[in-house]
Design an enzyme around this catalytic site. Structure first.
Site, short mmCIF file in Angstrom:
data_model
loop_
_atom_site.label_atom_id
_atom_site.label_comp_id
_atom_site.label_asym_id
_atom_site.label_seq_id
_atom_site.Cartn_x
_atom_site.Cartn_y
_atom_site.Cartn_z
N MET A 180 13.30 1.53 1.14
CA MET A 180 13.88 2.89 1.10
C MET A 180 15.39 2.80 1.25
O MET A 180 15.89 1.98 2.04
CB MET A 180 13.30 3.72 2.24
CG MET A 180 11.77 3.78 2.22
SD MET A 180 11.16 4.86 3.51
CE MET A 180 9.39 4.57 3.37
N GLY A 225 -0.51 1.76 6.47
CA GLY A 225 0.50 1.30 7.40
C GLY A 225 0.11 1.60 8.83
O GLY A 225 -0.37 0.73 9.56
N SER A 226 0.27 2.88 9.23
CA SER A 226 0.01 3.23 10.63
C SER A 226 -1.44 3.01 11.02
O SER A 226 -1.73 2.69 12.19
CB SER A 226 0.42 4.69 10.88
OG SER A 226 -0.14 5.55 9.91
N GLY A 270 6.27 6.58 7.21
CA GLY A 270 4.89 6.24 7.53
C GLY A 270 4.30 7.33 8.42
O GLY A 270 5.01 8.21 8.93
N MET A 272 0.90 8.22 -4.94
CA MET A 272 1.30 8.58 -3.58
C MET A 272 0.43 9.73 -3.08
O MET A 272 0.31 10.76 -3.75
CB MET A 272 2.77 9.04 -3.54
CG MET A 272 3.80 7.98 -3.85
SD MET A 272 3.74 6.53 -2.79
CE MET A 272 4.10 7.24 -1.18
N ASP A 324 7.75 -1.68 1.78
CA ASP A 324 8.35 -0.38 1.45
C ASP A 324 9.87 -0.45 1.54
O ASP A 324 10.43 -0.61 2.62
CB ASP A 324 7.84 0.70 2.40
CG ASP A 324 6.42 1.12 2.06
OD1 ASP A 324 6.17 1.45 0.89
OD2 ASP A 324 5.57 1.12 2.96
N ASP A 332 -1.38 5.25 -1.78
CA ASP A 332 -0.45 4.96 -0.69
C ASP A 332 -0.11 6.25 0.06
O ASP A 332 0.45 7.19 -0.52
CB ASP A 332 0.82 4.35 -1.30
CG ASP A 332 1.86 3.94 -0.26
OD1 ASP A 332 1.59 4.06 0.95
OD2 ASP A 332 2.95 3.50 -0.68
N GLY A 373 8.87 8.35 2.04
CA GLY A 373 9.99 8.36 2.98
C GLY A 373 9.62 7.93 4.39
O GLY A 373 10.46 7.39 5.10
N GLY A 397 -1.19 7.87 4.25
CA GLY A 397 -2.21 8.53 5.07
C GLY A 397 -3.61 7.98 4.89
O GLY A 397 -4.60 8.65 5.22
N MET A 411 11.56 2.52 -3.34
CA MET A 411 11.91 3.93 -3.27
C MET A 411 13.44 3.97 -3.24
O MET A 411 14.07 4.28 -2.22
CB MET A 411 11.30 4.56 -2.01
CG MET A 411 9.78 4.74 -2.15
SD MET A 411 8.94 4.90 -0.56
CE MET A 411 8.70 3.17 -0.15
N HIS A 414 7.29 -1.94 -3.06
CA HIS A 414 7.32 -0.54 -3.48
C HIS A 414 8.76 -0.06 -3.32
O HIS A 414 9.23 0.17 -2.20
CB HIS A 414 6.34 0.26 -2.59
CG HIS A 414 6.39 1.74 -2.80
ND1 HIS A 414 5.74 2.61 -1.96
CD2 HIS A 414 6.99 2.49 -3.74
CE1 HIS A 414 5.96 3.86 -2.39
NE2 HIS A 414 6.71 3.80 -3.45
N SER A 462 0.89 -1.86 4.94
CA SER A 462 2.32 -1.59 4.80
C SER A 462 3.03 -2.02 6.08
O SER A 462 2.75 -1.49 7.16
CB SER A 462 2.58 -0.10 4.57
OG SER A 462 3.94 0.17 4.83
N HIS A 482 2.17 -4.94 1.64
CA HIS A 482 2.90 -3.84 1.00
C HIS A 482 4.26 -3.70 1.67
O HIS A 482 4.36 -3.58 2.90
CB HIS A 482 2.08 -2.56 1.12
CG HIS A 482 2.67 -1.39 0.38
ND1 HIS A 482 2.51 -1.22 -0.97
CD2 HIS A 482 3.41 -0.34 0.81
CE1 HIS A 482 3.13 -0.11 -1.36
NE2 HIS A 482 3.70 0.44 -0.29
C1 DX5 Z 1 5.61 6.08 2.38
C2 DX5 Z 1 5.30 4.60 2.14
C3 DX5 Z 1 3.93 4.20 2.56
C4 DX5 Z 1 3.64 4.47 4.01
C5 DX5 Z 1 2.24 4.15 4.37
O1 DX5 Z 1 6.82 6.41 1.80
O2 DX5 Z 1 5.42 4.30 0.76
O3 DX5 Z 1 3.66 2.87 2.19
O4 DX5 Z 1 4.50 3.79 4.83
O5 DX5 Z 1 2.12 4.42 5.73
P1 DX5 Z 1 0.89 5.25 6.31
O6 DX5 Z 1 -0.34 4.48 5.96
O7 DX5 Z 1 1.19 5.29 7.76
O8 DX5 Z 1 0.92 6.61 5.64
ZN ZN Z 2 4.57 2.35 -0.02
#
Ligand code: DX5
Ligand code: ZN
Length: 233
Positions: free
Chosen positions: A48, A208-209, A155, A148, A46, A186, A153, A188, A79, A77, A19, A44
């Protein structure tokens, strides 16, 4: 457990989808090239809107800007609420997959069809509190299910373990349908829990992180694949 072979594509059984939410946005072209060189299967993306979720990120302009930098599918994705108006813009911007949250669309069957009509793969996203029953009448319009494992919202949140049960339930629905549907998770996802998510039935992993937060993306992706090989063995 036997390796799951994706019937339509000669792609790897498991896919890793970094992500870019945790990437350095000031160097995004370089970031996506680097993460693909490190072994990413999807990017990926995101989106928002500060309305459906309490954060504001990136839109079709950024999708279009990164598209020439990588060959892999861009997994958008959404949101956002409403959903439909923005779909053609993302299709034009080079999205390969578009997923959205069924609660965010008044007519989600129509939205799924709209995504496919635009030439993209379509999918539904399930928040931790959202039941899977939205799938019941639309399995034939779905290419990917995204579970999810955090509330959307941000990462960097912690994996919610109850997501494993929902992944297993979604896996059963996919297998019973006999359809070619990806099962993505998706939120953590880290080296130390990717195996559990795979054992529950996921085949596509957003992180992501865990990836962009580390100096060497290949080290992380290789370690994730090593965990996934243990699940296949
Ligand atoms: C959360 C996003 C995820 C998130 C993943 O709303 O849809 O894609 O950024 O990031 P990590 O892997 O850091 O949870
Ligand atoms: Zn996502």
């Amino acid at each position: 457990m036997p390796a799951r072979i994706h019937p339509l594509h000669a792609m790897p059984t498991f896919r890793i989808a970094p992500s870019i939410l945790s990437a350095d946005f000031a160097r995004l072209g370089e970031e996506v090239r680097d993460v693909v060189a490190a072994g990413a299967d999807f990017i990926h993306f995101d989106v928002m809107d500060n309305h459906y979720v309490p954060n504001l990120t990136i839109g079709p302009l950024i999708c279009e800007a990164i598209r020439p930098h990588v060959q892999v599918p861009i997994d958008v994705h959404l949101m956002v609420k409403p959903v439909d108006r923005i779909i053609p813009d993302f299709a034009k911007a080079g999205a390969s997959i578009i997923t959205f949250h069924p609660e965010a669309s008044d007519h989600f069957d129509r939205t799924l069809q709209l995504i496919r009509d635009q030439g993209c793969k379509a999918g539904l996203v399930f928040n931790p509190g959202t039941p899977l029953h939205y799938l019941e009448h639309v399995m034939d319009k779905i290419d990917i299910i995204l579970i999810m494992s955090v509330n959307p919202g941000f990462g960097g949140q912690s994996f919610i373990p109850q997501a494993l049960k929902k992944i297993s339930a979604a896996r059963k629905l996919i297998d019973a349908s006999g359809r070619d549907i990806l099962l993505e998770v998706d939120g953590g996802i880290k080296i130390d829990n990717i195996g559990a998510a795979a054992r529950a039935g996921a085949d596509t992993f957003v992180a992501g992180s865990a990836i962009f937060g580390k100096p060497d993306y290949k080290d992380v992706i290789d370690a994730m694949r090593a965990e996934l090989r243990q699940v296949q063995a």
